[in-house]
Design a protein around this motif. Structure first.
Motif, PDB file in Angstrom:
ATOM      1  N   ALA A  21       0.812  -1.225   0.000  1.00 48.07           N
ATOM      2  CA  ALA A  21       0.000   0.000   0.000  1.00 48.07           C
ATOM      3  C   ALA A  21       0.849   1.281   0.000  1.00 48.07           C
ATOM      4  O   ALA A  21       0.569   2.194  -0.786  1.00 48.07           O
ATOM      5  N   PRO A  22       1.908   1.389   0.842  1.00 50.57           N
ATOM      6  CA  PRO A  22       2.650   2.659   0.866  1.00 50.57           C
ATOM      7  C   PRO A  22       3.258   3.043  -0.486  1.00 50.57           C
ATOM      8  O   PRO A  22       3.461   4.222  -0.749  1.00 50.57           O
ATOM      9  N   THR A  23       3.575   2.055  -1.331  1.00 52.05           N
ATOM     10  CA  THR A  23       4.179   2.391  -2.635  1.00 52.05           C
ATOM     11  C   THR A  23       3.157   2.244  -3.776  1.00 52.05           C
ATOM     12  O   THR A  23       3.532   2.295  -4.950  1.00 52.05           O
ATOM     13  N   ILE A  24       1.883   2.064  -3.444  1.00 50.66           N
ATOM     14  CA  ILE A  24       0.780   1.995  -4.433  1.00 50.66           C
ATOM     15  C   ILE A  24       1.157   1.129  -5.642  1.00 50.66           C
ATOM     16  O   ILE A  24       1.167   1.590  -6.788  1.00 50.66           O
ATOM     17  N   LYS A  25       1.507  -0.122  -5.370  1.00 54.61           N
ATOM     18  CA  LYS A  25       1.850  -1.019  -6.480  1.00 54.61           C
ATOM     19  C   LYS A  25       0.592  -1.557  -7.146  1.00 54.61           C
ATOM     20  O   LYS A  25      -0.428  -1.714  -6.497  1.00 54.61           O
ATOM     21  N   LYS A  26       0.755  -1.902  -8.417  1.00 50.15           N
ATOM     22  CA  LYS A  26      -0.285  -2.696  -9.075  1.00 50.15           C
ATOM     23  C   LYS A  26      -0.188  -4.101  -8.486  1.00 50.15           C
ATOM     24  O   LYS A  26       0.923  -4.596  -8.259  1.00 50.15           O
ATOM     25  N   LEU A  27      -1.301  -4.748  -8.274  1.00 49.66           N
ATOM     26  CA  LEU A  27      -1.275  -6.093  -7.694  1.00 49.66           C
ATOM     27  C   LEU A  27      -2.030  -7.068  -8.584  1.00 49.66           C
ATOM     28  O   LEU A  27      -3.113  -6.746  -9.077  1.00 49.66           O
ATOM     29  N   ALA A  28      -1.443  -8.220  -8.791  1.00 51.84           N
ATOM     30  CA  ALA A  28      -2.141  -9.317  -9.458  1.00 51.84           C
ATOM     31  C   ALA A  28      -2.115 -10.466  -8.455  1.00 51.84           C
ATOM     32  O   ALA A  28      -1.044 -11.000  -8.135  1.00 51.84           O
ATOM     33  N   LEU A  29      -3.272 -10.800  -7.909  1.00 50.50           N
ATOM     34  CA  LEU A  29      -3.318 -11.782  -6.816  1.00 50.50           C
ATOM     35  C   LEU A  29      -4.211 -12.950  -7.199  1.00 50.50           C
ATOM     36  O   LEU A  29      -5.394 -12.771  -7.468  1.00 50.50           O
ATOM     37  N   GLU A  30      -3.612 -14.138  -7.222  1.00 51.00           N
ATOM     38  CA  GLU A  30      -4.397 -15.354  -7.485  1.00 51.00           C
ATOM     39  C   GLU A  30      -4.395 -16.126  -6.172  1.00 51.00           C
ATOM     40  O   GLU A  30      -3.395 -16.718  -5.784  1.00 51.00           O
ATOM     41  N   LEU A  31      -5.525 -16.056  -5.463  1.00 45.78           N
ATOM     42  CA  LEU A  31      -5.547 -16.497  -4.058  1.00 45.78           C
ATOM     43  C   LEU A  31      -6.363 -17.773  -3.866  1.00 45.78           C
ATOM     44  O   LEU A  31      -6.589 -18.519  -4.804  1.00 45.78           O
ATOM     45  N   GLY A  32      -6.815 -17.991  -2.658  1.00 44.34           N
ATOM     46  CA  GLY A  32      -7.470 -19.257  -2.323  1.00 44.34           C
ATOM     47  C   GLY A  32      -8.829 -19.431  -2.979  1.00 44.34           C
ATOM     48  O   GLY A  32      -9.441 -18.487  -3.454  1.00 44.34           O
ATOM     49  N   GLY A  33      -9.294 -20.667  -2.994  1.00 42.33           N
ATOM     50  CA  GLY A  33     -10.614 -20.961  -3.557  1.00 42.33           C
ATOM     51  C   GLY A  33     -11.381 -21.914  -2.655  1.00 42.33           C
ATOM     52  O   GLY A  33     -10.858 -22.372  -1.626  1.00 42.33           O
ATOM     53  N   ASN A  34     -12.615 -22.152  -3.024  1.00 41.07           N
ATOM     54  CA  ASN A  34     -13.429 -23.160  -2.333  1.00 41.07           C
ATOM     55  C   ASN A  34     -14.426 -23.669  -3.375  1.00 41.07           C
ATOM     56  O   ASN A  34     -15.630 -23.477  -3.259  1.00 41.07           O
ATOM     57  N   ALA A  35     -13.857 -24.279  -4.429  1.00 47.04           N
ATOM     58  CA  ALA A  35     -14.648 -24.556  -5.633  1.00 47.04           C
ATOM     59  C   ALA A  35     -15.732 -25.601  -5.400  1.00 47.04           C
ATOM     60  O   ALA A  35     -15.462 -26.684  -4.886  1.00 47.04           O
ATOM     61  N   PRO A  36     -16.964 -25.269  -5.802  1.00 41.92           N
ATOM     62  CA  PRO A  36     -18.025 -26.268  -5.788  1.00 41.92           C
ATOM     63  C   PRO A  36     -18.104 -26.985  -7.140  1.00 41.92           C
ATOM     64  O   PRO A  36     -17.759 -26.421  -8.170  1.00 41.92           O
ATOM     65  N   LEU A  37     -18.549 -28.239  -7.106  1.00 44.96           N
ATOM     66  CA  LEU A  37     -18.977 -28.939  -8.334  1.00 44.96           C
ATOM     67  C   LEU A  37     -20.422 -29.342  -8.084  1.00 44.96           C
ATOM     68  O   LEU A  37     -20.698 -30.121  -7.158  1.00 44.96           O
ATOM     69  N   LEU A  38     -21.346 -28.788  -8.878  1.00 41.62           N
ATOM     70  CA  LEU A  38     -22.763 -29.131  -8.740  1.00 41.62           C
ATOM     71  C   LEU A  38     -23.093 -30.241  -9.729  1.00 41.62           C
ATOM     72  O   LEU A  38     -22.879 -30.075 -10.937  1.00 41.62           O
TER      73      LEU A  38
END
Ligand code: SIN
Length: 483
Positions: A248-265
């Motif tokens: 945040a202090p250096t206002i970077k661009k962020l690309a974040l691929e984070l956690g999931g909780n994928a359902p299969l219906l």
């Protein structure tokens, strides 16, 4: 390990800073283990902030020349990198299996998947078109240019030690950025081998840095640096939030691929064979250690018992063992902590009423693939990523119930559903809260398609045309006064 490689030069054990292979300043190293045996396969430098800052300085120095190179030239280097990766598939897969554990066939598939990002962005990098915007007055011209973001940093996970790297590095390099990578501590050797091949392909000194070492020290230097304009991270939502705060202090661009909780219906009208295969593909790839792995299998009451019977038979037949053995489908989990977490989640589910219906033979360091039924939303496995080979089945009655269950999570990375009803296909596809949705398939990872999540699953997209866009800034040029 080196003796088992056809190309022994791929066994790199030092960090890459400013085009030089270096040790840590203090000479300290980190041991890397084979998760199938616990044996040390090698050591890499335990770098910290100082080495990371030097890699960032080298990337800053290399930036003007790299961004000035015509896109076709940069992309020709990427194409050579792709060719070299594919030619080295067997060696790279051996390294990957030794440090990560996945079966050799899966490791080879991952190397091909990794190369596909390099090939994709070698083409896509030549299409970062700008545009001219109609101006409000006759003496003005407005041009919109796409320019590289600048110096980037990437932090990658251990579950896909090759593909998660090329998915970040290839678009960065294609866009004209320079980049410093911190690979996971558990799986640095695949990253270093890919770095060696990048150099052979012609990536100039400093354009790519690879710093092995402590996550907090290296990540801290990356986030603190005002030179780094973009940070790309794949990993947990908790760590992603921390990196966001630090950036945040250096206002970077962020690309974040984070956690999931994928359902299969799985709906009553699903094709049963297809639904079982989709579940196996989405659950057991990489022993369930993937952010897009199916975490909750939601099955409608009318098809529930038949689906469970078929899936149980598939689970019992899965072959578990060291990834280097022929025919093995499920390798070890990455470490003791991962094994203990999966065991705790299974115990928690059983304590709360789940039934263990099927299990494949496995012992010692290997976690048995399992099938649990009678799952409910209060259980830990309903709320957290299992990250292991446990198929957890929930029963639902109506489409609305199923959808409500599927969306009852703060995550929104991937979702899957099986139906043969066209109307339902549209309705459910639109209603599922996820960045990626698979209909009648458990496989959604392809270089040409945008990959990423909504809600707490992250920011931005990797792959596809969108994956290049992350590494580009938009500049509006207003021209007047030229007569
Ligand atoms: C992940 O688990 O982070 C990515 C897996 C994939 O690309 O399919």
């Amino acid at each position: 390990m080196q003796d088992r490689l056809t190309d022994r030069g791929l066994w790199r054990t030092r960090a890459l800073v400013g085009g030089e292979w270096i040790g840590a300043d203090g000479g300290t190293t980190i041991a890397v283990e084979d998760p199938a045996t616990g044996d040390t396969i090698g050591e890499v430098p335990d770098c910290g902030a100082a080495e990371t800052e030097r890699a960032i300085a080298a990337a800053e120095q290399a930036l003007p020349a790299w961004r000035a190179r015509p896109a076709p030239e940069r992309c020709a280097i990427l194409r050579r990198w792709n060719d070299l990766i594919l030619a080295a598939t067997e060696d790279l897969a051996r390294i990957l299996t030794a440090e990560q554990g996945k079966p050799l066939a899966e490791a080879q598939a991952e190397i091909e998947y990794a190369a596909s990002f390099v090939a994709w962005f070698a083409d896509e990098g030549q299409r970062s078109h700008g545009q001219e915007v109609p101006a409000p007055t006759a003496d003005r011209r407005i041009m919109v240019r796409k320019e590289p973001v600048g110096v980037c940093a990437a932090i990658t996970p251990w579950n896909f030690p090759a593909a998660m790297i090329t998915r970040k590095l290839a678009p960065a390099l294609a866009a004209g950025c320079t980049i410093v990578l911190k690979p996971a501590q558990q799986t640095p050797f695949t990253a270093l081998a890919l770095g060696e091949l990048a150099i052979r392909a012609g990536v100039p000194a400093g354009v790519l840095g690879i710093v092995t070492g402590d996550a907090a020290a290296v990540g801290g230097a990356m986030t603190a640096s005002p030179v780094v304009r973009l940070l790309s991270f794949t990993g947990s939502t908790g760590v992603g939030a921390k990196l966001m705060e630090q950036s945040a202090p250096t206002i970077k661009k962020l690309a974040l691929e984070l956690g999931g909780n994928a359902p299969l219906l799985v709906f009553d009208d699903a094709d049963l064979d297809n639904a079982v295969e989709a579940a196996v593909a989405a659950k057991f790839r990489n022993a369930g250690q993937s952010c897009v792995a199916v975490n909750r299998i939601l099955v409608q009451a009318g098809i529930h018992d038949a689906f469970v019977d078929r899936l149980a038979a598939r689970v019992r037949a899965l072959r578990v063992g060291p990834g280097v053995e022929d025919g093995v489908e499920i390798g070890p989990l990455i470490d003791d902590k991962a094994r203990a977490k999966v065991a705790d989640m299974v115990a928690d589910a059983q304590d709360k009423g789940a039934t263990l219906v099927a299990q494949a033979p496995a012992a010692g360091r290997f976690t048995a693939p399992m099938l649990l039924t009678g799952m409910t939303p209060e259980m830990r496995a309903a709320q957290e990523e299992i990250f292991g080979p446990v198929a957890a089945i929930y029963r639902f009655e109506t489409e609305a119930d199923g959808l409500a269950l599927a969306n009852a999570t703060p995550y929104g990375l991937a979702a899957y559903y099986c139906t043969t009803d066209l109307h339902r296909a549209w309705r459910v596809g639109e209603a599922l809260e996820a960045g990626m949705v698979g209909l009648n398939t458990g496989a959604i990872s392809l270089a040409m398609a945008p990959f990423g999540g909504i809600k707490q699953s992250g920011l931005g997209r990797e792959g596809g045309a969108e994956g290049l866009e992350e590494y580009l800034e938009t500049k509006a040029l207003h021209w007047t006064g030229l007569g």
